[in-house]
Design a protein around this motif. Structure first.
Motif, PDB file in Angstrom:
ATOM      1  N   VAL A  98      -4.436  11.037  12.556  1.00  0.00           N
ATOM      2  CA  VAL A  98      -3.139  10.356  12.640  1.00  0.00           C
ATOM      3  C   VAL A  98      -2.969   9.426  11.438  1.00  0.00           C
ATOM      4  N   GLN A  99      -4.007   8.633  11.156  1.00  0.00           N
ATOM      5  CA  GLN A  99      -3.928   7.715  10.011  1.00  0.00           C
ATOM      6  C   GLN A  99      -3.843   8.469   8.692  1.00  0.00           C
ATOM      7  N   GLU A 100      -4.568   9.575   8.560  1.00  0.00           N
ATOM      8  CA  GLU A 100      -4.524  10.359   7.320  1.00  0.00           C
ATOM      9  C   GLU A 100      -3.138  10.971   7.113  1.00  0.00           C
ATOM     10  N   ASP A 101      -2.546  11.498   8.178  1.00  0.00           N
ATOM     11  CA  ASP A 101      -1.200  12.064   8.080  1.00  0.00           C
ATOM     12  C   ASP A 101      -0.186  10.974   7.721  1.00  0.00           C
ATOM     13  N   GLU A 102      -0.326   9.817   8.358  1.00  0.00           N
ATOM     14  CA  GLU A 102       0.579   8.709   8.067  1.00  0.00           C
ATOM     15  C   GLU A 102       0.411   8.247   6.614  1.00  0.00           C
ATOM     16  N   ALA A 103      -0.824   8.171   6.151  1.00  0.00           N
ATOM     17  CA  ALA A 103      -1.078   7.760   4.762  1.00  0.00           C
ATOM     18  C   ALA A 103      -0.465   8.756   3.787  1.00  0.00           C
ATOM     19  N   ALA A 104      -0.508  10.031   4.112  1.00  0.00           N
ATOM     20  CA  ALA A 104       0.109  11.044   3.245  1.00  0.00           C
ATOM     21  C   ALA A 104       1.609  10.811   3.133  1.00  0.00           C
ATOM     22  N   GLU A 105       2.246  10.511   4.266  1.00  0.00           N
ATOM     23  CA  GLU A 105       3.694  10.259   4.259  1.00  0.00           C
ATOM     24  C   GLU A 105       4.039   8.968   3.523  1.00  0.00           C
ATOM     25  N   ILE A 106       3.280   7.905   3.796  1.00  0.00           N
ATOM     26  CA  ILE A 106       3.543   6.630   3.121  1.00  0.00           C
ATOM     27  C   ILE A 106       3.330   6.768   1.626  1.00  0.00           C
ATOM     28  N   SER A 107       2.250   7.445   1.226  1.00  0.00           N
ATOM     29  CA  SER A 107       1.987   7.592  -0.210  1.00  0.00           C
ATOM     30  C   SER A 107       3.078   8.416  -0.879  1.00  0.00           C
ATOM     31  N   GLY A 108       3.602   9.413  -0.177  1.00  0.00           N
ATOM     32  CA  GLY A 108       4.716  10.181  -0.726  1.00  0.00           C
ATOM     33  C   GLY A 108       5.911   9.286  -1.010  1.00  0.00           C
TER      34      GLY A 108
END
Length: 166
Positions: A98-108
């Motif tokens: 969940v955190q990795e997916d969220e980090a991918a979206e935030i970094s995008g």
């Protein structure tokens, strides 16, 4: 419309960035991750006292390093919780999906903001032009332009303008 400097963002948050090449590691270990198998390690956010620091693989191309830094800083911005170990008892990397997916979206969003993607889509910018403008890989630019729906929004707005005569 300006590219974010993720190293400056780290500085603003008080997160120290350490290059893998500067770590006091045995030469063979450092070279394994820098030359032999550089794809296995891009970077990591590590706890330190009451803060954190980032280790980044400085052997990677700048666009890849920007993506890595954006991702690691997304964990900071997202106030993600993490343990003190990067691997479990079997030596396998641990990560909260969940955190990795969220980090991918935030970094995008950090690296190619939604509003910038929409503006560039209206200007009919290619993925290559987007990548160059924001200093990211072609793959990241393509993903971001598609994931935001920027080109679909631009096409529909253009169709609406034509249909309405504006």
């Amino acid at each position: 419309m300006d590219a974010l400097d993720p190293w400056r963002l780290a500085e603003l948050y008080g997160v120290r960035v350490v290059a893998l090449g500067a770590l006091p590691l045995d030469h063979s270990i450092r070279e394994h991750f820098r030359s032999v198998r550089p794809q296995v390690f891009s970077g990591a956010l590590l706890p330190h006292r009451n803060g954190a620091f980032i280790v980044e693989n400085d052997a990677h191309p700048l666009a890849r390093r920007r993506s890595t830094m954006g991702h690691e800083m997304a964990h900071v911005v997202g106030e993600h919780k993490f343990g003190t170990s990067l691997v479990n008892e079997r030596g396998c990397r641990t990560a909260d999906k969940v955190q990795e997916d969220e980090a991918a979206e935030i970094s995008g969003e950090l690296l190619i903001p939604f509003e910038a993607a929409k503006r560039l889509a209206r200007q009919k910018a290619t993925d290559t032009e987007v990548a160059l403008r924001f200093g990211v890989s072609l793959e990241l630019a393509r993903w971001r332009m598609n994931a935001t729906g920027a080109r679909l929004i631009a096409r529909r707005a253009n169709s609406y303008r034509r249909a309405s005569g504006n």
